[in-house]
Design a protein around this motif. Sequence first.
Motif, PDB file in Angstrom:
ATOM      1  N   ARG A 148     -16.254 -15.744  35.950  1.00 39.20           N
ATOM      2  CA  ARG A 148     -16.613 -15.885  37.358  1.00 39.20           C
ATOM      3  C   ARG A 148     -16.974 -17.344  37.594  1.00 39.20           C
ATOM      4  O   ARG A 148     -17.805 -17.911  36.894  1.00 39.20           O
ATOM      5  CB  ARG A 148     -17.788 -14.973  37.713  1.00 39.20           C
ATOM      6  CG  ARG A 148     -17.509 -13.490  37.483  1.00 39.20           C
ATOM      7  CD  ARG A 148     -18.630 -12.638  38.068  1.00 39.20           C
ATOM      8  NE  ARG A 148     -18.590 -12.660  39.523  1.00 39.20           N
ATOM      9  CZ  ARG A 148     -19.659 -12.800  40.316  1.00 39.20           C
ATOM     10  NH1 ARG A 148     -20.857 -12.962  39.789  1.00 39.20           N
ATOM     11  NH2 ARG A 148     -19.536 -12.780  41.624  1.00 39.20           N
ATOM     12  N   VAL A 149     -16.318 -17.943  38.588  1.00 41.33           N
ATOM     13  CA  VAL A 149     -16.476 -19.372  38.861  1.00 41.33           C
ATOM     14  C   VAL A 149     -16.900 -19.554  40.315  1.00 41.33           C
ATOM     15  O   VAL A 149     -16.294 -18.969  41.217  1.00 41.33           O
ATOM     16  CB  VAL A 149     -15.162 -20.138  38.601  1.00 41.33           C
ATOM     17  CG1 VAL A 149     -15.306 -21.606  38.977  1.00 41.33           C
ATOM     18  CG2 VAL A 149     -14.753 -19.996  37.137  1.00 41.33           C
ATOM     19  N   LEU A 150     -17.937 -20.374  40.526  1.00 37.94           N
ATOM     20  CA  LEU A 150     -18.370 -20.708  41.877  1.00 37.94           C
ATOM     21  C   LEU A 150     -18.064 -22.178  42.133  1.00 37.94           C
ATOM     22  O   LEU A 150     -18.328 -23.033  41.276  1.00 37.94           O
ATOM     23  CB  LEU A 150     -19.864 -20.438  42.048  1.00 37.94           C
ATOM     24  CG  LEU A 150     -20.425 -20.698  43.459  1.00 37.94           C
ATOM     25  CD1 LEU A 150     -21.405 -19.603  43.868  1.00 37.94           C
ATOM     26  CD2 LEU A 150     -21.113 -22.067  43.546  1.00 37.94           C
ATOM     27  N   VAL A 151     -17.501 -22.472  43.316  1.00 40.17           N
ATOM     28  CA  VAL A 151     -17.093 -23.838  43.669  1.00 40.17           C
ATOM     29  C   VAL A 151     -17.774 -24.236  44.964  1.00 40.17           C
ATOM     30  O   VAL A 151     -17.546 -23.618  46.008  1.00 40.17           O
ATOM     31  CB  VAL A 151     -15.563 -23.942  43.844  1.00 40.17           C
ATOM     32  CG1 VAL A 151     -15.160 -25.387  44.139  1.00 40.17           C
ATOM     33  CG2 VAL A 151     -14.832 -23.398  42.629  1.00 40.17           C
ATOM     34  N   THR A 152     -18.642 -25.254  44.915  1.00 41.63           N
ATOM     35  CA  THR A 152     -19.194 -25.794  46.152  1.00 41.63           C
ATOM     36  C   THR A 152     -18.232 -26.839  46.709  1.00 41.63           C
ATOM     37  O   THR A 152     -17.466 -27.450  45.978  1.00 41.63           O
ATOM     38  CB  THR A 152     -20.574 -26.434  45.928  1.00 41.63           C
ATOM     39  OG1 THR A 152     -20.412 -27.669  45.222  1.00 41.63           O
ATOM     40  CG2 THR A 152     -21.494 -25.504  45.145  1.00 41.63           C
ATOM     41  N   GLY A 153     -18.260 -27.031  48.027  1.00 43.89           N
ATOM     42  CA  GLY A 153     -17.300 -27.946  48.640  1.00 43.89           C
ATOM     43  C   GLY A 153     -15.883 -27.456  48.497  1.00 43.89           C
ATOM     44  O   GLY A 153     -14.946 -28.243  48.383  1.00 43.89           O
ATOM     45  N   ALA A 154     -15.722 -26.126  48.534  1.00 43.59           N
ATOM     46  CA  ALA A 154     -14.425 -25.515  48.222  1.00 43.59           C
ATOM     47  C   ALA A 154     -13.356 -25.774  49.275  1.00 43.59           C
ATOM     48  O   ALA A 154     -12.173 -25.587  48.999  1.00 43.59           O
ATOM     49  CB  ALA A 154     -14.600 -24.002  48.042  1.00 43.59           C
ATOM     50  N   GLY A 155     -13.748 -26.210  50.465  1.00 40.39           N
ATOM     51  CA  GLY A 155     -12.762 -26.448  51.512  1.00 40.39           C
ATOM     52  C   GLY A 155     -12.280 -27.875  51.615  1.00 40.39           C
ATOM     53  O   GLY A 155     -11.453 -28.193  52.464  1.00 40.39           O
ATOM     54  N   GLY A 156     -12.782 -28.761  50.744  1.00 39.95           N
ATOM     55  CA  GLY A 156     -12.402 -30.163  50.801  1.00 39.95           C
ATOM     56  C   GLY A 156     -11.242 -30.510  49.898  1.00 39.95           C
ATOM     57  O   GLY A 156     -10.604 -29.632  49.298  1.00 39.95           O
ATOM     58  N   GLY A 157     -10.975 -31.810  49.756  1.00 38.99           N
ATOM     59  CA  GLY A 157      -9.809 -32.256  49.006  1.00 38.99           C
ATOM     60  C   GLY A 157      -9.831 -31.860  47.550  1.00 38.99           C
ATOM     61  O   GLY A 157      -8.895 -31.237  47.046  1.00 38.99           O
ATOM     62  N   VAL A 158     -10.908 -32.201  46.826  1.00 39.72           N
ATOM     63  CA  VAL A 158     -11.014 -31.816  45.427  1.00 39.72           C
ATOM     64  C   VAL A 158     -11.315 -30.335  45.295  1.00 39.72           C
ATOM     65  O   VAL A 158     -10.764 -29.637  44.438  1.00 39.72           O
ATOM     66  CB  VAL A 158     -12.092 -32.660  44.715  1.00 39.72           C
ATOM     67  CG1 VAL A 158     -12.288 -32.184  43.278  1.00 39.72           C
ATOM     68  CG2 VAL A 158     -11.716 -34.131  44.728  1.00 39.72           C
ATOM     69  N   GLY A 159     -12.194 -29.831  46.148  1.00 36.96           N
ATOM     70  CA  GLY A 159     -12.601 -28.430  46.061  1.00 36.96           C
ATOM     71  C   GLY A 159     -11.456 -27.443  46.176  1.00 36.96           C
ATOM     72  O   GLY A 159     -11.421 -26.437  45.461  1.00 36.96           O
ATOM     73  N   THR A 160     -10.501 -27.722  47.052  1.00 37.89           N
ATOM     74  CA  THR A 160      -9.364 -26.804  47.188  1.00 37.89           C
ATOM     75  C   THR A 160      -8.544 -26.763  45.904  1.00 37.89           C
ATOM     76  O   THR A 160      -8.040 -25.713  45.506  1.00 37.89           O
ATOM     77  CB  THR A 160      -8.476 -27.202  48.373  1.00 37.89           C
ATOM     78  OG1 THR A 160      -8.139 -28.601  48.289  1.00 37.89           O
ATOM     79  CG2 THR A 160      -9.166 -26.940  49.700  1.00 37.89           C
TER      80      THR A 160
END
Length: 322
Positions: A148-160
């Motif tokens: 299970r992985v959580l990604v903050t800033g998931a809607g930005g350039g690196v996050g996507t």
Amino acid sequence: MRAIVHDRYGTAEVLRLAEVDPPEPTGRELLVRVRAAALDAGVWYLTTGRPPVARLAFGLRRPKARVAGQELAGTVEAVGPGARRFAVGDEVFGTGAGTFAELALAPENKLAARPPDLAPEAAATLGVSGTTALQAVRDIGEVRAGQRVLVTGAGGGVGTFVVGLAVARGAAVTGVAGPGKAELVTRLGAERVLDYTREPITAAGLHDVVVDVAGNRPLRDLRRALTPRGTLVLLGAGVTTSGLLGGAERQLRGLLWSPFLRQRLRGFVGITQPDDLQTLATMVVEGRLAPAVEAVRPLAEVPDAVHELGLGHSRGKTVVVP
């Protein structure tokens, strides 16, 4: 040639479209005719001269490099006397200097050959954002199937890219993003999206890996979203982060704390590598990864795009076509 230049530090209003002399390649550099370039957080740092410590490299009072931009895809126009990997006419992608222009310089060791089936607009997004995300997911977070992985800033350039790469490795992904970005993050394969303006990052339970792209949360809050032996990857500092080190002090604290914790706290800075560029290109061509190109804009609109980037309003990647 036409290029986006700035002669002083500041927000997006210091950027302007101008006619400048084309650069000349030296050493192992290539002169590339830019077919597409892309925005990344580094453009904001180079434009604003923040964090202050970065001016030791960028230029203390004014930017050493007048032309903005790092990511690119294009055609080799000329080669420096020491360049051996590419020839005039080759299609390449990766990172360079001053890519918001019709012509840009790029070291040959920061480029890879662009496959015919990889569009320039997609290839241009891989040089900084794609390779940084790949190294964060594969090398630092060591993400594997079933986690299970959580990604903050998931809607930005690196996050996507982090979301897409973690999904490609078989992980169940929770994305943390701002209002209006849930559809994008879900499209990339996230099983759940948290709106950070309404929900805490612990709302989805504990995760084996947390990749912090947003860069604006205290370490203690991020650790609460981790399993007791989970891994926290401190990847970004965020364009809105202030202070002398611009948020990098969190990475330093994580490095100091990690030996005394069961959880692993790991920070790093991505480095463009030709092998990683080829890995990403293959994944895109085979349909295992999709760059989130949300806007394609002409060169003259770079200042507007940088303004949106600085506000944190950008969705996915913005590509610039000279």
